[in-house]
Write an enzyme that holds these catalytic residues in place. Structure first.
Site, PDB file in Angstrom:
ATOM      1  N   CYS A   1       0.452   2.618  20.177  1.00 12.71           N
ATOM      2  CA  CYS A   1      -0.067   3.766  20.924  1.00 12.71           C
ATOM      3  C   CYS A   1      -1.583   3.916  20.775  1.00 12.71           C
ATOM      4  CB  CYS A   1       0.617   5.045  20.448  1.00 12.71           C
ATOM      5  SG  CYS A   1       2.401   5.025  20.721  1.00 12.71           S
TER       6      CYS A   1
ATOM      7  N   CYS B   1       1.957   3.849  25.409  1.00 12.86           N
ATOM      8  CA  CYS B   1       2.023   5.229  24.954  1.00 12.86           C
ATOM      9  C   CYS B   1       0.641   5.742  24.547  1.00 12.86           C
ATOM     10  CB  CYS B   1       2.997   5.345  23.790  1.00 12.86           C
ATOM     11  SG  CYS B   1       2.827   4.045  22.553  1.00 12.86           S
TER      12      CYS B   1
END
Ligand code: N1C
Length: 249
Positions: free
Chosen positions: A74, A155
């Site tokens: 992420c 993400c």
């Protein structure tokens, strides 16, 4: 008897072409610890071996994705289109971002050409269909499938380097435009941050019409930003390990 031996050996031995390709596959794969490269090789091969090289749908690589799944990183995921060299020059030197080529599947197959043939258990590396010769060619379907999987796990804040030295930096027919942007999931991805790589000629900027098309393709809820960044600045940050990732642009 000799003839029988020759026939048996021919039946189980693969050509030099197949062996060379396989050895590149394994040597690149083995750099990633904790993976079963034999299992990954088998899942890879079942997608195209003994198939018409123009008739390999992207789904043929589903078992490969299962054998070597992507792990999300992420806020550090980097996408790109028409900027392959600048991106990788930067990511090779700095640990700021992760591209598909930094993952097992992306790095193993990067720069390679391969295909099969009906009635053969070989992997060919020459006379394979080109990128645009047919839609469902072995190599294109691979990049389509792995790119879809890579976008699917994205993400946080994601980055995309696009080329500001060409008239249309966002092409809806590129893999980035046709697969990755559409595949970003609003429940996981907070924002898409375009880094438009510019040179002295300033052919494009963030107001470019194609970038409006990009924004329209983004799922509702994903924020969009665009920043024009000179290529020299990206190179400079690459060679300056002291500079924090967040202050490169
Ligand atoms: O069609 P593109 O770019 O928009 O694809 C780039 C996009 C990136 O974000 C990557 O995640 O799709 C992924 N990707 C690769 O990682 C990749 N590595 C090597 C797509 N294509 C990739 N290649 C080769 O580059 C591929 O064989 C094809 O020929 C080009 C696509 O590059 P592009 O048009 O600049």
């Amino acid at each position: 008897l000799l003839l029988i031996i020759v026939a048996v050996v021919l039946g189980v031995t693969l050509s030099k072409e197949t062996n060379q390709f396989q050895s590149v596959f394994f040597s690149r794969c083995e750099k990633f610890k904790g993976h079963d490269c034999q299992k990954i090789w088998e899942a890879f091969q079942q997608a195209y071996v003994n198939q018409d090289p123009c008739d390999v749908p992207m789904e043929a690589y589903d078992p490969l994705i299962t054998a070597a799944p992507f792990k999300p990183t992420c806020n550090r995921m980097m996408f790109w289109s028409k900027t392959k060299d600048v991106v990788h020059e930067f990511t090779e030197k700095r640990d700021c971002f992760v591209t598909l080529e930094d993952t097992l599947l992306g790095s193993v197959l990067d720069g390679l050409t391969w295909c099969g043939k009906e009635g053969s258990s070989e992997t060919f590396t020459s006379d394979c269909p080109g990128w645009t010769d047919c839609e469902n060619n072995t190599v294109r379907s691979f990049w389509n499938r792995v790119s879809a999987a890579y976008a699917d796990i994205a993400c946080g804040d994601v980055t995309a380097m696009l080329n500001g030295s060409i008239a249309v930096p966002f092409s809806p027919t590129s893999i980035f435009g046709s697969i990755e942007v559409k595949g970003l999931n609003a429940t996981r991805v907070k924002s898409l941050n375009v880094v438009l790589v510019t040179d002295e000629k300033n052919v494009t900027n963030c107001t470019n019409a194609s970038l409006k098309d990009l924004q329209k393709e983004l799922a509702e809820g994903i924020k969009y930003n665009c920043k024009e960044v000179p290529e020299t600045q990206i190179q400079e940050c690459g060679s300056n390990p002291q500079k924090p990732c967040g202050s490169c642009w």
